[in-house]
Design a protein around this motif. Structure first.
Motif, PDB file in Angstrom:
ATOM      1  N   GLU A 281       5.664   4.999 -10.072  1.00 13.58           N
ATOM      2  CA  GLU A 281       5.349   4.261  -8.857  1.00 13.58           C
ATOM      3  C   GLU A 281       5.708   5.102  -7.651  1.00 13.58           C
ATOM      4  N   LEU A 304       4.016   2.168  -5.383  1.00 15.95           N
ATOM      5  CA  LEU A 304       2.591   2.088  -5.074  1.00 15.95           C
ATOM      6  C   LEU A 304       2.084   0.661  -5.170  1.00 15.95           C
ATOM      7  N   SER A 305       2.559  -0.075  -6.159  1.00 15.05           N
ATOM      8  CA  SER A 305       1.989  -1.396  -6.365  1.00 15.05           C
ATOM      9  C   SER A 305       2.468  -2.397  -5.322  1.00 15.05           C
ATOM     10  N   HIS A 307       2.099  -1.887  -2.267  1.00 17.03           N
ATOM     11  CA  HIS A 307       1.117  -1.850  -1.191  1.00 17.03           C
ATOM     12  C   HIS A 307      -0.206  -2.416  -1.677  1.00 17.03           C
ATOM     13  N   ALA A 308      -0.228  -3.647  -2.083  1.00 14.45           N
ATOM     14  CA  ALA A 308      -1.475  -4.168  -2.635  1.00 14.45           C
ATOM     15  C   ALA A 308      -2.327  -4.811  -1.554  1.00 14.45           C
ATOM     16  N   HIS A 309      -1.772  -4.971  -0.375  1.00 16.91           N
ATOM     17  CA  HIS A 309      -2.485  -5.683   0.672  1.00 16.91           C
ATOM     18  C   HIS A 309      -3.635  -4.840   1.226  1.00 16.91           C
TER      19      HIS A 309
ATOM     20  N   THR B 257      -8.689   1.182   0.075  1.00 14.89           N
ATOM     21  CA  THR B 257      -8.117  -0.148  -0.128  1.00 14.89           C
ATOM     22  C   THR B 257      -6.594  -0.090  -0.162  1.00 14.89           C
ATOM     23  N   SER B 258      -6.020   0.073  -1.330  1.00 14.16           N
ATOM     24  CA  SER B 258      -4.568   0.112  -1.389  1.00 14.16           C
ATOM     25  C   SER B 258      -4.153   1.148  -2.426  1.00 14.16           C
ATOM     26  N   PRO B 259      -2.933   1.662  -2.298  1.00 14.30           N
ATOM     27  CA  PRO B 259      -2.508   2.738  -3.189  1.00 14.30           C
ATOM     28  C   PRO B 259      -2.509   2.342  -4.660  1.00 14.30           C
ATOM     29  N   SER B 260      -2.483   1.045  -4.930  1.00 11.92           N
ATOM     30  CA  SER B 260      -2.448   0.676  -6.347  1.00 11.92           C
ATOM     31  C   SER B 260      -3.748   1.022  -7.066  1.00 11.92           C
ATOM     32  N   GLN B 263      -3.302   3.593  -9.696  1.00 12.70           N
ATOM     33  CA  GLN B 263      -2.881   3.131 -11.017  1.00 12.70           C
ATOM     34  C   GLN B 263      -4.018   2.488 -11.780  1.00 12.70           C
ATOM     35  N   LEU B 278       2.893   9.002  -0.457  1.00 11.68           N
ATOM     36  CA  LEU B 278       2.024   8.064   0.240  1.00 11.68           C
ATOM     37  C   LEU B 278       2.039   8.311   1.742  1.00 11.68           C
ATOM     38  N   GLN B 280       0.375   6.463   5.238  1.00 11.11           N
ATOM     39  CA  GLN B 280      -0.389   5.308   5.704  1.00 11.11           C
ATOM     40  C   GLN B 280      -0.824   5.529   7.144  1.00 11.11           C
TER      41      GLN B 280
END
Lengths: 445, 718
Positions: A281, A304-305, A307-309, B257-260, B263, B278, B280
Motif C-alpha cells: 500500500e 493507496l486504498s 484514497h478511494a474518493h 480516478t484514485s490511486p487504488s 491495485q 503518490l 496529488q
C-alpha cells in the motif's frame, strides 16, 4: 560430497563454489547435475522444472550454467511478443551476434530449425548446449507446434542440446491433446521456515554482526511466517524494518546481546507493517518516512486504498448511479422504483427463483444504453437536455474504468454497459449528491 | 482584403502555388461586415486582449503545477542518485529490484492532463534526463505496440540529438525494425552512456551536461493508466523488471480516478516490483476558482461576461466535464463572439478606448444612442442636454468618453468591494451568499444584491459575529482595499482603519461592559417588590425594551457601525452593471448562443430537422402548422413523421402504402383516380432510400422478431 561429484567432469573448486551459492537447494542441484552429466555427454532432451514463486528455480539453473561456464541461452517467454523474438534470442546467445541475421523477417519454426542446423555445422560444440525457457506457460498461448517442438529439439536439430523449462504450473496443464514427448519433471518444493531463516540471514548488513541480523530475521519470521512465505516479500520486509530494529543500538540504549529488548522495540512496527507494506500500500520510501516521523503524526501517510474518493462532474455522478441501479436491479423492477403509481409488489411472489439470490453476490449485469438513460432521467432531479456532453460523459466513464462496455456487435445502435464500481464507492458518490441509494436498490428492499 | 477574396478561395484548386490568398482568421472575422475598418480594429482589439488573457492563464497554470512538478522532479532525482550509488549502500541494494514509480493523481478530466505532462516532460528533459517517453493507452493495444512506441521514441529522440552521425541513425532504424525488445534498448543505452562518459565534448547541451549524471534515467510516462489494458501493462512491467539492473528505468503513472486503480489493475506479484510514491495535484474546482479570480474578477481586462454567460460556463464545468481548459476555451468563444457581434466593442479596450471614442463613425454614434443604457442615461438629463445628446455627434462622443471613464472607475471599485463582502460572508453558517466568490459575483451581476433575502440574512448573521472573527475579517478587507488606488477606496480604507482602531481599544470596552452589567441587575431588584400581575407584565415589557436599547455594549454599537459602513459600500459600489451607461460595450450577454455552441444537442437538432424542415431549409412551401409536416417535405421527413405513429415494431409494407398516399397527394393527383396511392418503382426506391437514411440516423433497425418489420429505437411520438 564433492568427491562424489568429481566423476562428472567438472572442476572441483567450481562445484564447491556453486554449492555454496545454492543454500537449501542441495538436492535439486545435485539432481540437475546428475541429469546433465559430463559436459561432453549427450543429455536428456528436455527437463521441466516447476515450483512456486521464489523457490529458486531460475536461480539454481542460472548459477549452475553460469558458474560451470556451459553454453546456454536463457529467454523469458513474457518478453517474446513474437516467435521471431524467441528464436532470435536463442540464436544470439548460443551462436553470437551475427547469427540472428540469418533468420527471415518473420521466421517460422522450420526456419529456426534450419538456421540452427546450419550454424551447428559451422560451430559444432563439444559441450551440451542449454536453452532455458522461463515462464514457459506463456508458450502455450503461442503457436501450437512450439511447445512439442521445443520438447524434442534435440532430435530436430540433431545437436547435443537440452531445453530446460521453468514454470509455476504443473506439467499436467501443459500436455497437448495430440500428445508429445514427455520431459523429465523436477519439482522445487517450498522452503521450510528454517531454510528461509538460513537464506534471509545471508544478506546481512555489513556494519552489524551476522548473528544480530540472524536474530532479526528470526523475529521477522516469527511475525510474518504465518501469513507470508514469499522469499522476495520477506526480504523486502527485512530491508524495510532493519533500520528501525537497530535504532536502539545506534542510540546506545541497548546492547547487541539483549534480544528481548530489541524484540520489544520492533514488534509494534512489524505489526503495523503487516497492515500496509505487505499489500504494497505504501512504497518503501514512504514507509521509511513514516518510521522516521514516529507516532506523532501516525496516519499522516495513508495507503493507496485510503484514497478511494473520486471527484466527478455532477451529471457523471448521476450517470454512474443510474448505471449501478441498472446493473444490480432486475430490469422488471424498474417500474416499481421509477413509476409514481406502481402499486405494491411483494418481493417473494414477484420474482423468479434465480432472482431471489442477492444481486450483489452475482455481480453486475449488463444493461442497454436506453435503460441507462431512462433511469438517469428519472433519478436526476432537474430536466437535462440530451446534449452531446451527457453522452460523451458515458464514454469518459468507460475510459476511467468505472463503466465497462460489453459485447462488440451492434455498438452503434444498442451498446451495452456494466457498472464496475463497488457498493461503498457508489454510496459515497450518492451521498455527495444527497441521493438515497439504498432506497432504490432491490437487494435492500 | 474584402469578403470576396475569402469567398473566392476554393479548396479544390489544383495548383498550390496559385493559392496565395488563403483566408486568415481576420478574413473570417471581417467577412460579411459592412464597416471593414471598424471590424479590423475590433479584431485587433480582440487578438491583443486574448493574447494577454492567455498569457495570464498559462502563467497561472504553470504556477499551480509547479508545486507538484517540483516534488516529482525531486523524487526522480533522488531515485537517480540511489541508482548511481549502486550496491554500496545496503538499503538501496536490498531495494534494487523495485522500479521507482510516481503515481500522479490528476483528476477525472483526462484531456486537461496533456499540458501537465508536457510540462513535466520538458522540465525532465531540461534538468534530469534526455530520455523521457510518454505513451498513451490508444497506442498500446498490444505489448509489441507498446514496446515499439517506447523504443521508437527513446532511440528516435537520441538520434535527433546526435545528428552528427547520420549513418548510425539509419542502422538504428533498421535494427529497430528487426526486433523490438528491451535487449536492443539495453545495448543502445550502453552505447549512448559510454559515448557520454568517454568525454567527447557534446555540443548541443553543455548546460544540461553538468547536471546530468553518467546514467540518466529512462522515464516512461503512462498518460492515462486506467485506459491501458491491464495484461499489457503487467507484461511490460515484468519485462522491465528483468532489466532493472542494467537500465535505470522509472515510471510515471497518470491516474484520473484514485490511486487504488493501481491495485485493481496490477496483481500483487507485479505491483511488488514497483516502488510507488503518490503525488496529488490540486483539485480542478480550486483550479477553476483561481482562473476565475485571475481572469474574470479583475478590472484588468475590459471584457466581461455577464452573469448568465458566466453561469453557462460554470455549469458546463460543474455538470459536465470538470475541464478548466474547456472553460477557458468557452471564455475565448465569448470574447470572440462579443467582438464579432457588437460593433461598439471597438470601445472595449484599455487605453485606446478614449481615442476610439473620438473616432466613432456616424453609424456607430447612432448605434450608441440606441443602446438601452445610454437612452436611460439621456432620460435622466435635463431637456437642454437631452437635445444635445440626440442631435450632436460631437457632444455624444465627448459624453461617451466621460461615461467610459466612469465605467472604468466603477469596475475599479466593484471588485475590491466584492472581495470584501465575500470575505465577510464566506465564513457564515450555511453560506447565504455562496461559498465561492463566483456565486456572489453572479448574484451581484444579476440585480441589486442588497435587495436579496440572502443578503439580509447574511447581514443579520454578521450582526451576531464575535469580536475576534469580525476584526480579523475586517483586517483582511483593509488589506484588499490597500492595494486599490482610487480615491473612493482610499477614503473607505481610512474609515475602515478608524473602525479597526476603535475595536482595538480594550479599556473602553471593558469599562462599558461593567456599566452594562450593572444596568442589567437593577431592574431585577425592582421586580421582587411588586406582585401585581398587571404591574409585573408592565415591568417585564419595560425590561425587555430597556435590554434592547440599554444593553447594547460599545462593542455591539461599534459592530453595527462597521456593518452599516460595509452596507453603504455595497450599496454604492456593487450595483449591477446594467445600471451603468454603456455597459453593453464591455459585457457579453448572449448566453443562448454560447450554450448552443458549447453544449450542443445533436439529437434535438436532428429531430427538429426531421419534424420541421422549414427550420433549416427556409423554403416557404415547407411552412406547416405545429406538429404537421407538409407533404412537399423531403422524403425522409415524411417517412419519419409516419414512423412516429407506429409502435415498437413497424410493418414495412403498411409504411410504404402510407408513404405512397402522402406522396401522391403531393403530386397533385386526384384522390379518386385509380392509381392514387399506387406504389410505382420510383416511389418504392425513394421510400427505401428514406428508410435506410433513418436507419443510418439510428431511429430504426432491422429485427428478427417478425418478418417484414423493423423496430423503432426511440420511444414516444405523437
Amino acid at each position: 560430497m564433492a568427491a562424489q561429484l568429481q566423476h562428472l567432469g567438472y572442476d572441483d573448486e567450481k562445484l564447491q563454489r556453486v554449492m555454496e551459492r545454492l543454500p537449501c537447494r542441495d538436492v535439486q542441484a545435485r539432481m540437475l547435475l546428475a541429469l546433465m552429466g559430463e559436459p561432453e555427454q549427450c543429455s536428456y532432451p528436455s527437463i521441466f522444472i516447476y515450483g512456486h514463486r521464489t523457490t529458486g528455480k531460475s536461480h539454481v539453473i542460472h548459477t549452475l550454467l553460469k558458474e560451470l561456464e556451459l553454453p546456454y541461452a536463457t529467454v523469458s517467454c513474457v518478453e517474446c511478443v513474437s516467435v521471431g523474438l524467441l528464436f532470435e534470442q536463442v540464436l544470439l546467445s548460443l551462436f553470437g551476434s551475427d547469427s540472428a541475421s540469418l533468420l527471415s523477417r518473420s521466421p517460422s519454426l522450420s526456419d529456426f530449425v534450419r538456421v540452427y542446423k546450419q550454424l551447428c555445422v559451422q560451430a559444432s560444440a563439444k559441450q551440451t548446449r542449454y536453452i532455458v525457457l522461463d515462464r514457459v506457460e506463456l508458450l502455450r498461448d503461442m503457436e501450437a507446434n512450439l511447445l512439442p517442438a521445443f520438447l524434442r529439439l534435440q532430435e530436430l536439430v540433431d545437436d547435443n542440446v537440452t531445453v530446460i523449462m521453468l514454470s509455476e504450473i504443473v506439467w499436467d496443464k501443459f500436455r497437448p491433446n495430440t500428445g508429445c514427448f514427455e520431459p523429465l519433471l523436477l519439482h522445487f518444493p517450498d522452503y521450510s521456515k528454517g531454510e528461509l531463516q538460513q537464506i534471509l540471514s545471508e544478506d546481512s548488513h555489513p556494519s552489524y554482526s551476522p548473528e544480530l541480523y540472524s536474530a532479526f530475521i528470526n523475529i521477522l519470521l516469527g511475525v510474518f511466517y504465518s501469513v507470508c512465505r514469499d522469499l522476495r516479500e520477506l526480504r523486502h520486509l527485512a530491508a524495510l524494518n532493519f533500520s528501525k530494529f537497530v535504532e536502539p543500538l545506534e542510540q546506545g540504549k541497548v546492547k547487541e546481546g539483549d534480544t528481548h529488548k530489541l524484540w520489544r522495540n520492533i514488534e509494534p512496527y512489524l505489526k503495523k507493517a503487516m497492515q500496509t507494506v505487505y499489500l504494497r500500500e505504501l512504497s518503501s520510501v514512504q514507509w521509511e518516512q513514516q518510521l522516521q516521523m514516529e507516532e506523532k503524526e501516525a496516519g499522516a501517510v495513508r495507503g493507496l486504498s485510503a484514497h478511494a474518493h473520486v471527484e466527478l462532474p455532477y451529471y457523471s455522478k448521476f450517470l454512474l448511479i443510474a448505471a449501478y441501479l441498472g446493473s444490480y436491479n432486475p430490469a422488471r423492477t424498474d417500474k416499481r422504483f421509477f413509476l409514481k403509481h406502481h402499486g405494491k409488489i411483494k418481493k417473494t411472489n414477484f420474482l423468479k427463483k434465480h432472482e431471489k439470490t442477492s444481486n450483489h453476490l452475482l455481480g453486475p449485469k449488463p444493461f442497454p444504453l436506453d435503460r441507462l438513460m431512462a433511469i438517469f432521467y428519472s433519478v436526476v432531479d432537474s430536466r437535462v437536455a440530451p446534449t452531446a456532453s451527457v453522452f460523451s460523459q458515458i464514454s469518459s466513464l468507460v475510459t476511467l474504468q468505472l463503466l465497462i462496455q460489453v459485447g462488440h456487435d451492434d455498438q452503434l445502435d444498442a451498446p451495452k454497459y456494466k457498472c464496475a464500481v463497488s457498493l461503498d464507492f457508489i454510496l459515497a458518490i450518492s451521498r455527495t449528491v444527497s441521493f438515497d441509494m439504498v432506497k432504490y436498490l432491490y437487494d435492500f428492499l | 482584403m474584402t469578403s470576396s477574396v475569402s469567398k473566392g478561395c476554393f479548396v479544390f484548386k489544383p495548383s498550390a502555388k496559385r493559392r496565395r490568398n488563403t483566408p486568415t482568421v481576420e478574413d473570417y472575422f471581417i467577412h460579411g461586415s459592412e464597416d471593414t475598418e471598424n471590424s479590423k480594429l475590433r479584431f485587433r482589439n480582440c487578438q491583443t486582449l486574448w493574447e494577454k488573457m492567455k498569457a495570464d492563464t498559462e502563467l497561472l497554470q504553470d504556477e499551480l503545477n509547479r508545486k507538484i512538478l517540483d516534488s516529482l522532479l525531486a523524487f526522480i532525482r533522488k531515485s537517480v542518485s540511489t541508482f548511481q550509488r549502486g550496491t554500496d549502500d545496503w538499503a538501496s541494494r536490498m531495494r534494487a529490484h523495485e522500479i521507482p514509480t510516481a503515481a500522479l493523481v490528476l483528476g477525472v478530466n483526462v484531456p486537461d492532463h496533456d499540458m501537465t505532462f508536457q510540462c513535466l516532460a520538458d522540465q525532465l528533459q531540461q534538468s534530469v534526463t534526455p530520455f523521457v517517453v510518454s505513451v498513451q493507452a490508444t497506442e498500446c493495444a498490444a505489448l509489441n505496440h507498446m514496446m515499439q512506441r517506447v523504443l521508437e521514441r527513446l532511440i528516435g529522440t537520441s538520434v535527433s540529438v546526435d545528428n552528427e552521425e547520420p549513418e548510425q541513425r539509419s542502422t538504428n532504424v533498421n535494427q529497430k525494425r528487426v526486433h523490438c525488445s528491451l535487449i536492443t534498448l539495453c545495448n543502445w543505452y550502453k552505447t549512448v552512456t559510454k559515448k557520454a562518459a568517454s568525454g567527447t565534448p557534446r555540443k548541443k547541451r553543455t548546460s544540461v551536461g553538468k547536471d546530468m549524471q553518467q546514467h540518466p534515467p529512462i522515464v516512461v510516462i503512462f498518460k492515462d493508466l486506467e485506459a491501458f489494458n491491464p495484461k499489457v501493462l503487467q507484461d511490460f512491467i515484468l519485462i522491465c523488471s528483468r532489466y532493472v539492473e542494467q537500465l535505470p528505468l522509472m515510471f510515471v503513472f497518470g491516474i484520473a480516478t484514485s490511486p487504488s486503480t493501481i491495485q485493481h489493475m496490477l496483481p500483487h506479484s507485479v505491483s511488488s516490483l514497483l516502488g510507488i510514491e503518490l503525488f496529488q495535484s490540486l483539485s480542478c474546482t480550486q483550479h477553476l476558482a483561481s482562473v476565475i479570480d485571475k481572469v474574470i474578477l479583475t478590472s484588468q481586462f475590459p471584457f466581461k461576461p455577464s452573469g448568465k454567460v458566466l453561469q453557462v460556463l460554470v455549469s458546463i464545468f460543474l455538470y459536465h466535464d470538470f475541464s478548466v481548459r474547456n472553460f477557458i476555451k468557452g471564455l475565448q468563444l465569448a470574447l470572440l463572439e462579443h467582438f464579432h457581434s457588437q460593433p461598439l466593442s471597438v470601445l472595449c479596450c484599455k487605453k485606446e478606448a478614449l481615442v476610439h471614442a473620438t473616432e466613432l463613425s456616424h453609424r456607430n454614434v447612432e448605434r450608441l444612442q440606441q443602446l438601452p443604457s445610454f437612452m436611460r442615461y439621456v432620460e435622466e438629463q435635463g431637456p437642454q442636454e437631452q437635445v444635445e445628446l440626440l442631435t450632436s455627434d460631437d457632444h455624444v462622443k465627448e459624453v461617451c468618453q466621460k461615461l467610459l471613464k466612469d465605467l472604468r472607475k466603477y469596475h475599479k471599485n466593484y471588485y475590491p468591494i466584492l472581495r470584501c463582502l465575500h470575505i465577510l460572508t464566506a465564513s457564515l453558517p450555511k453560506y447565504p451568499l455562496g461559498k465561492q466568490i463566483r456565486e456572489l459575483h453572479i448574484s451581484c451581476l444579476e440585480k441589486n444584491v442588497w435587495e436579496n433575502e440572502e443578503y439580509a440574512s447574511a447581514m443579520q448573521l454578521l450582526r451576531m459575529m464575535a469580536k475576534d472573527e469580525l476584526t480579523s475579517a475586517l483586517q483582511k478587507c483593509a488589506e484588499i482595499l490597500k492595494s486599490v488606488k482610487t480615491k473612493k477606496m482610499r477614503a473607505a480604507l481610512l474609515q475602515l482603519d478608524n473602525l479597526l482602531a476603535k475595536f482595538d481599544q480594550p479599556g473602553d470596552l471593558a469599562a462599558d461592559e461593567n456599566a452594562a452589567g450593572e444596568d442589567l441587575t437593577s431592574p431585577g431588584k425592582g421586580l421582587q417588590k411588586k406582585t401585581d400581575l398587571f404591574q409585573l407584565q408592565k415591568t417585564l415589557l419595560e425590561m425587555k425594551k430597556s435590554r434592547r436599547t440599554k444593553t447594547m455594549s460599545p462593542f455591539e454599537i461599534l459592530r453595527d457601525q462597521a456593518l452599516e459602513f460595509i452596507d453603504s459600500l455595497v450599496r454604492s459600489h456593487l450595483a449591477p452593471p446594467e445600471s451603468q451607461p454603456l455597459y453593453e460595450v464591455c459585457y457579453y450577454s448572449s448566453s443562448a448562443v454560447l450554450r448552443r455552441h458549447l453544449n450542443a444537442t445533436p439529437r434535438t437538432s436532428i429531430q427538429t430537422a426531421l419534424s420541421n424542415p422549414y427550420h433549416y431549409l427556409k423554403n416557404e412551401n415547407l411552412r406547416a402548422e405545429d406538429g404537421t409536416v407538409s407533404n412537399a417535405a423531403p422524403d425522409i421527413c415524411i417517412v419519419y413523421k409516419l414512423h412516429l405513429e407506429c409502435g415498437r415494431l413497424i410493418n414495412l409494407y403498411d409504411w410504404l402504402e402510407a408513404y405512397a398516399t402522402v406522396v401522391s397527394a403531393a403530386e397533385g393527383k386526384d384522390p379518386d383516380s385509380a392509381d392514387f396511392g399506387k406504389v410505382d418503382e420510383l416511389k418504392h426506391a425513394r421510400f427505401i432510400q428514406a428508410v435506410s437514411e433513418l436507419e443510418f440516423l439510428g431511429f430504426i433497425k432491422s429485427t428478427k422478431q417478425k418478418t417484414d418489420h423493423v423496430s423503432r429505437l426511440t420511444w414516444g411520438g405523437c
